[in-house]
Design a protein around this motif. Structure first.
Motif, PDB file in Angstrom:
ATOM      1  N   ARG A 170       0.805  -1.214   0.000  1.00  0.00           N
ATOM      2  CA  ARG A 170       0.000   0.000   0.000  1.00  0.00           C
ATOM      3  C   ARG A 170       0.844   1.273   0.000  1.00  0.00           C
ATOM      4  N   GLY A 171       2.141   1.121  -0.144  1.00  0.00           N
ATOM      5  CA  GLY A 171       3.017   2.290  -0.159  1.00  0.00           C
ATOM      6  C   GLY A 171       3.163   2.873  -1.554  1.00  0.00           C
ATOM      7  N   LEU A 172       4.222   3.630  -1.763  1.00  0.00           N
ATOM      8  CA  LEU A 172       4.499   4.272  -3.042  1.00  0.00           C
ATOM      9  C   LEU A 172       5.226   3.292  -3.965  1.00  0.00           C
ATOM     10  N   LEU A 173       4.824   3.305  -5.221  1.00  0.00           N
ATOM     11  CA  LEU A 173       5.371   2.347  -6.186  1.00  0.00           C
ATOM     12  C   LEU A 173       5.849   3.081  -7.426  1.00  0.00           C
ATOM     13  N   VAL A 174       7.078   2.771  -7.850  1.00  0.00           N
ATOM     14  CA  VAL A 174       7.669   3.383  -9.045  1.00  0.00           C
ATOM     15  C   VAL A 174       7.936   2.289 -10.067  1.00  0.00           C
ATOM     16  N   LYS A 175       7.424   2.500 -11.266  1.00  0.00           N
ATOM     17  CA  LYS A 175       7.608   1.557 -12.370  1.00  0.00           C
ATOM     18  C   LYS A 175       8.567   2.152 -13.397  1.00  0.00           C
ATOM     19  N   PHE A 176       9.381   1.308 -14.008  1.00  0.00           N
ATOM     20  CA  PHE A 176      10.263   1.708 -15.099  1.00  0.00           C
ATOM     21  C   PHE A 176       9.795   1.008 -16.373  1.00  0.00           C
ATOM     22  N   LYS A 177       9.860   1.722 -17.496  1.00  0.00           N
ATOM     23  CA  LYS A 177       9.448   1.129 -18.767  1.00  0.00           C
ATOM     24  C   LYS A 177      10.399   1.550 -19.867  1.00  0.00           C
ATOM     25  N   LEU A 178      10.842   0.572 -20.660  1.00  0.00           N
ATOM     26  CA  LEU A 178      11.725   0.822 -21.793  1.00  0.00           C
ATOM     27  C   LEU A 178      11.051   0.347 -23.068  1.00  0.00           C
ATOM     28  N   GLU A 179      11.120   1.174 -24.102  1.00  0.00           N
ATOM     29  CA  GLU A 179      10.619   0.793 -25.416  1.00  0.00           C
ATOM     30  C   GLU A 179      11.733   0.979 -26.439  1.00  0.00           C
ATOM     31  N   VAL A 180      11.629   0.299 -27.567  1.00  0.00           N
ATOM     32  CA  VAL A 180      12.656   0.350 -28.612  1.00  0.00           C
ATOM     33  C   VAL A 180      12.008   0.712 -29.942  1.00  0.00           C
ATOM     34  N   MET A 203       6.073   6.811 -12.938  1.00  0.00           N
ATOM     35  CA  MET A 203       6.651   6.041 -14.033  1.00  0.00           C
ATOM     36  C   MET A 203       7.924   6.721 -14.511  1.00  0.00           C
ATOM     37  N   VAL A 204       8.956   5.923 -14.732  1.00  0.00           N
ATOM     38  CA  VAL A 204      10.159   6.385 -15.433  1.00  0.00           C
ATOM     39  C   VAL A 204      10.178   5.656 -16.768  1.00  0.00           C
ATOM     40  N   ALA A 205      10.064   6.408 -17.865  1.00  0.00           N
ATOM     41  CA  ALA A 205       9.962   5.809 -19.194  1.00  0.00           C
ATOM     42  C   ALA A 205      11.067   6.335 -20.085  1.00  0.00           C
ATOM     43  N   ASN A 206      11.626   5.449 -20.881  1.00  0.00           N
ATOM     44  CA  ASN A 206      12.622   5.892 -21.851  1.00  0.00           C
ATOM     45  C   ASN A 206      12.692   4.907 -23.013  1.00  0.00           C
ATOM     46  N   THR A 207      13.335   5.335 -24.064  1.00  0.00           N
ATOM     47  CA  THR A 207      13.611   4.466 -25.205  1.00  0.00           C
ATOM     48  C   THR A 207      15.062   4.015 -25.139  1.00  0.00           C
ATOM     49  N   LEU A 208      15.338   2.881 -25.762  1.00  0.00           N
ATOM     50  CA  LEU A 208      16.722   2.415 -25.807  1.00  0.00           C
ATOM     51  C   LEU A 208      17.594   3.437 -26.517  1.00  0.00           C
ATOM     52  N   GLU A 209      17.053   4.056 -27.552  1.00  0.00           N
ATOM     53  CA  GLU A 209      17.827   5.015 -28.340  1.00  0.00           C
ATOM     54  C   GLU A 209      18.161   6.272 -27.542  1.00  0.00           C
ATOM     55  N   GLY A 210      17.288   6.669 -26.638  1.00  0.00           N
ATOM     56  CA  GLY A 210      17.524   7.880 -25.871  1.00  0.00           C
ATOM     57  C   GLY A 210      17.994   7.654 -24.452  1.00  0.00           C
ATOM     58  N   ALA A 211      18.193   6.387 -24.079  1.00  0.00           N
ATOM     59  CA  ALA A 211      18.454   6.055 -22.680  1.00  0.00           C
ATOM     60  C   ALA A 211      19.708   6.706 -22.122  1.00  0.00           C
ATOM     61  N   ALA A 212      20.716   6.914 -22.948  1.00  0.00           N
ATOM     62  CA  ALA A 212      21.963   7.484 -22.452  1.00  0.00           C
ATOM     63  C   ALA A 212      21.821   8.953 -22.094  1.00  0.00           C
ATOM     64  N   SER A 213      20.812   9.617 -22.634  1.00  0.00           N
ATOM     65  CA  SER A 213      20.699  11.057 -22.418  1.00  0.00           C
ATOM     66  C   SER A 213      19.554  11.464 -21.510  1.00  0.00           C
ATOM     67  N   HIS A 214      18.401  10.774 -21.573  1.00  0.00           N
ATOM     68  CA  HIS A 214      17.247  11.268 -20.828  1.00  0.00           C
ATOM     69  C   HIS A 214      16.216  10.172 -20.594  1.00  0.00           C
ATOM     70  N   ALA A 215      15.313  10.475 -19.697  1.00  0.00           N
ATOM     71  CA  ALA A 215      14.125   9.651 -19.454  1.00  0.00           C
ATOM     72  C   ALA A 215      12.977  10.601 -19.186  1.00  0.00           C
ATOM     73  N   TYR A 216      11.768  10.061 -19.132  1.00  0.00           N
ATOM     74  CA  TYR A 216      10.592  10.847 -18.784  1.00  0.00           C
ATOM     75  C   TYR A 216      10.063  10.373 -17.438  1.00  0.00           C
ATOM     76  N   LEU A 217       9.761  11.328 -16.576  1.00  0.00           N
ATOM     77  CA  LEU A 217       9.282  11.045 -15.229  1.00  0.00           C
ATOM     78  C   LEU A 217       7.905  11.664 -15.052  1.00  0.00           C
ATOM     79  N   GLY A 218       6.976  10.904 -14.528  1.00  0.00           N
ATOM     80  CA  GLY A 218       5.652  11.469 -14.325  1.00  0.00           C
ATOM     81  C   GLY A 218       4.726  10.487 -13.631  1.00  0.00           C
ATOM     82  N   PRO A 219       3.496  10.941 -13.410  1.00  0.00           N
ATOM     83  CA  PRO A 219       3.016  12.285 -13.731  1.00  0.00           C
ATOM     84  C   PRO A 219       3.456  13.310 -12.688  1.00  0.00           C
ATOM     85  N   LEU A 220       3.975  14.433 -13.169  1.00  0.00           N
ATOM     86  CA  LEU A 220       4.361  15.566 -12.336  1.00  0.00           C
ATOM     87  C   LEU A 220       3.622  16.789 -12.851  1.00  0.00           C
ATOM     88  N   ASP A 221       2.877  17.430 -11.979  1.00  0.00           N
ATOM     89  CA  ASP A 221       2.080  18.595 -12.387  1.00  0.00           C
ATOM     90  C   ASP A 221       1.189  18.259 -13.579  1.00  0.00           C
TER      91      ASP A 221
END
Length: 250
Positions: A170-180, A203-221
């Motif tokens: 019942r606590g806080l849960l963070v999921k990671f997702k990678l797409e190619v 959720m922390v989401a990123n693509t394999l192609e962009g993984a070295a530079s950035h990810a997306y974090l949300g939902p924030l605001d």
């Protein structure tokens, strides 16, 4: 907070000496875990890649207070460790960054006598007296004298989807997702429904192609924010701490 962090890859064994895995190093999860400890949280890290921790913090073995690392290799080991820790209670947040196997071995086979596979049109032919057949070749060490082998894969349990309904978290849960092979717009279209399906807070989401530079974090605001890889541990922990305060637990 008391944090449970998973990191690294999992091995799906073929036999006692071989297995299928993936390329992920556990560095992101290790970085999040170490930064969480720096910020005063109590951290339990489950990782298949303790070398990633040592590379980021050579003195990590001396952290002692508020810091535990437990290793695993195969999918089932991570499954058992996660379930035991979550069911035991006392965990405020689960950050599930491990790159878990999607499929597990359910048999190793070779074409039986008279059976052939034609890769050019993905078709099988069998002996004159019957349909194509496969012969079981499973063993403690699968022999290497077959011209070709077929490994049967079955879909693995999604551990992230067991955390709430099966293990009662019942606590806080963070999921990671990678797409190619998709762009960031499509990534975000996939990420949010995936987060909701798993009951994750973030959720922390990123693509394999962009993984070295950035990810997306949300939902924030109300949306997802692009975050540089070096910023991710602090930005993720900022978001978790804010959610914890909003819930009225400090």
């Amino acid at each position: 907070m008391n944090l449970l962090v998973t990191a690294g890859n999992t091995l799906a064994p073929i036999d006692q000496v071989r297995g299928l895995t993936n390329v992920f190093t556990g560095r992101t999860g290790a970085a999040v875990a170490l930064r969480a400890h720096d910020r005063g949280h109590r951290v339990v890290l489950l990782t298949s890649r303790p070398d990633a921790v040592a590379a980021l913090r050579p003195d990590a073995a001396k952290l002692g207070e508020r810091w535990e690392v437990h290793g695993y290799s195969a999918f089932e080991e991570l499954h058992r460790l996660m379930e035991r820790r979550v069911r035991a209670g006392g965990c405020d947040a689960v950050i599930h960054s491990a790159a878990v196997s999607d499929y597990l071995t359910a048999g190793v086979y070779a074409p039986a006598e008279g059976t052939c596979f034609f890769p050019e049109d993905a078709a099988w032919s069998g002996p004159a007296d019957g349909p194509p057949r496969l012969a079981d070749r499973a063993a403690a060490k699968v022999r290497s004298d077959e011209p070709e082998l077929w490994r049967r894969l079955v879909r693995a349990l999604k551990l992230i989807d067991r955390v709430r309904p099966d293990w009662g978290f019942r606590g806080l849960l963070v999921k990671f997702k990678l797409e190619v092979g998709i762009d960031d717009r499509r990534l975000l279209e996939i990420a949010e429904p995936s987060r909701v399906f798993s009951g994750a807070n973030l959720m922390v989401a990123n693509t394999l192609e962009g993984a070295a530079s950035h990810a997306y974090l949300g939902p924030l605001d109300g949306g997802y924010q692009r975050v540089g890889r070096d910023e991710l541990p602090d930005r993720l922990l900022d978001a978790l701490e804010a959610l914890r305060r909003e819930s009225g637990h400090g």
